[in-house]
Design an enzyme around this catalytic site. Structure first.
Site, short mmCIF file in Angstrom:
data_model
loop_
_atom_site.label_atom_id
_atom_site.label_comp_id
_atom_site.label_asym_id
_atom_site.label_seq_id
_atom_site.Cartn_x
_atom_site.Cartn_y
_atom_site.Cartn_z
N GLN A 10 0.70 7.49 3.04
CA GLN A 10 1.82 6.74 2.46
C GLN A 10 1.33 5.82 1.36
O GLN A 10 2.12 5.18 0.69
CB GLN A 10 2.45 5.84 3.54
CG GLN A 10 3.06 6.58 4.68
CD GLN A 10 3.28 5.64 5.84
OE1 GLN A 10 4.23 4.86 5.88
NE2 GLN A 10 2.40 5.69 6.80
N PRO B 282 -5.70 -1.53 15.11
CA PRO B 282 -5.95 -2.66 16.02
C PRO B 282 -4.70 -3.03 16.82
O PRO B 282 -4.80 -3.60 17.89
CB PRO B 282 -6.34 -3.81 15.08
CG PRO B 282 -6.48 -3.23 13.72
CD PRO B 282 -5.81 -1.89 13.70
N CYS C 76 7.09 8.77 -18.24
CA CYS C 76 8.21 8.29 -19.06
C CYS C 76 9.50 8.84 -18.46
O CYS C 76 9.61 10.05 -18.22
CB CYS C 76 8.04 8.77 -20.50
SG CYS C 76 9.52 8.52 -21.51
N GLY D 243 -3.89 3.29 10.70
CA GLY D 243 -3.38 2.14 9.96
C GLY D 243 -1.97 2.29 9.41
O GLY D 243 -1.69 1.86 8.31
N THR D 244 -1.10 2.89 10.22
CA THR D 244 0.31 2.92 9.80
C THR D 244 1.17 2.37 10.93
O THR D 244 0.94 2.67 12.10
CB THR D 244 0.77 4.33 9.40
OG1 THR D 244 2.18 4.27 9.12
CG2 THR D 244 0.49 5.38 10.46
N ALA E 132 -10.08 0.44 10.81
CA ALA E 132 -10.35 1.80 10.34
C ALA E 132 -11.80 1.99 9.89
O ALA E 132 -12.45 2.98 10.28
CB ALA E 132 -9.41 2.13 9.19
N HIS F 134 4.09 9.07 -1.18
CA HIS F 134 4.78 8.07 -2.01
C HIS F 134 4.23 8.00 -3.43
O HIS F 134 4.60 7.11 -4.19
CB HIS F 134 4.70 6.68 -1.36
CG HIS F 134 5.48 6.59 -0.08
ND1 HIS F 134 5.29 5.60 0.85
CD2 HIS F 134 6.48 7.37 0.41
CE1 HIS F 134 6.13 5.79 1.87
NE2 HIS F 134 6.86 6.86 1.63
#
Ligand code: NAD
Ligand code: ZN
Length: 261
Positions: free
Chosen positions: A115, A230, A141, A203-204, A247, A133
């Site tokens: 992400q 964590p 442009c 870590g999400t 991580a 993402h």
């Protein structure tokens, strides 16, 4: 601050390492937490990116960073894009990104579904990356589609304009309220259909259904599922092994166990 790995985390990493010794394919699902060890603020965690942004305009940050606002008041969206980029400029991939890139060389088939918009997986050398993402360094442009990749936003004007047609330039990322790119979702599902021996979410906070679903689907298809974080998340009840650790420490230790140093 480095608290090291807890005995619980070490034991869990040992279990992950033994299941990975004979495996062929791994999927990593990563979020802002993997880049926290590079000094990048996470999104929802304490001191998170948007929690600290108190827009003086009194407009919620999710509105400022939306596709609608970019069209309506591009200078406002860009003000915050530039500010956010300046806060993370100079940060580099950490050991966790490096280990994932090394794993691409060790196992038959490794994919990373992220992400994050920091581009750190590719910078660290991973090639099979689905940046759902986008990457904030890719600029496009909105008028003529001219693309450029920049190292950072240094030297960009307050509302950057296209060098070809003068149209509005924007980062090629999914802003709030915008649709995901179908071809990226399709690529992910194609790979999920092939199956993965091991799926590791790192870590999400897993607030998006398109992050949780692939992990659940993989488990149903027989993958060993792991979470490195964590804190507990929406995914915690869905995984077989939970590694309560940062991580970079967890992946460094996992790599040591795999290569036996
Ligand atoms: P999130 O901020 O919602 O969750 C981060 C998770 O990481 C939390 O569960 C937290 O406990 C965990 N975490 C914190 N430090 C960690 C560490 N050292 N090691 C492992 N885990 C750790 O992030 P999300 O789930 O990725 O959702 C955030 C959204 O914001 C995404 O849409 C993303 O595009 C965007 N975002 C991207 C970046 C980036 O590109 N680096 C940074 C912030 C936000
Ligand atoms: Zn243009």
């Amino acid at each position: 601050m480095d608290e090291g790995l807890s005995p619980e985390a070490r034991e869990a990493i040992g279990r992950v390492a033994s299941s990975m010794r004979t495996c062929q394919s791994v999927l990593f699902v990563t979020g802002a937490g993997i880049s926290a060890d590079s000094g990048l603020p996470t999104y929802r965690g304490v001191g998170g990116l948007y929690e600290e942004a108190h827009p003086e305009e009194g407009i919620p940050i999710e509105e400022i960073l939306s596709g609608a606002m970019l069209r309506l008041r591009p200078e406002l969206t860009w003000k915050y894009l530039l500010r956010m980029e300046r806060a993370v400029r100079g940060a580099r991939p950490n050991r966790a990104h490096e280990v994932i890139a090394e794993m691409e060389r060790r196992f038959n088939r490794v994919w990373t579904f992220t992400q994050n918009v920091d581009g750190f997986h590719r910078l660290a050398g991973s090639r099979h990356v689905i940046e759902i993402h986008g990457d904030m360094r890719d600029l496009v442009c909105v008028n003529c589609g001219f693309r450029q990749t920049v190292e950072n936003y240094e030297g960009l004007s307050e509302t950057p304009r296209c060098p070809v047609c003068g149209g509005l330039v924007r980062p090629d990322v999914i802003l709030f309220g915008e649709m995901l790119a179908m071809e990226k979702i399709e690529l992910l599902w194609e790979q999920l259909d092939l199956g993965f021996d091991v799926v590791v979410a790192i870590g999400t906070s897993a607030m998006f259904h398109y992050i949780v679903e692939p992990v659940i689907r993989a488990r149903r298809m027989g993958s060993i599922t792991v979470e490195i974080n964590p804190a507990r998340t929406e995914l915690t009840p869905e995984v077989m092994v939970r590694v309560p650790a940062r991580a970079s420490l967890a992946l460094d230790e996992l790599w040591r166990r795999l290569v036996g140093t």
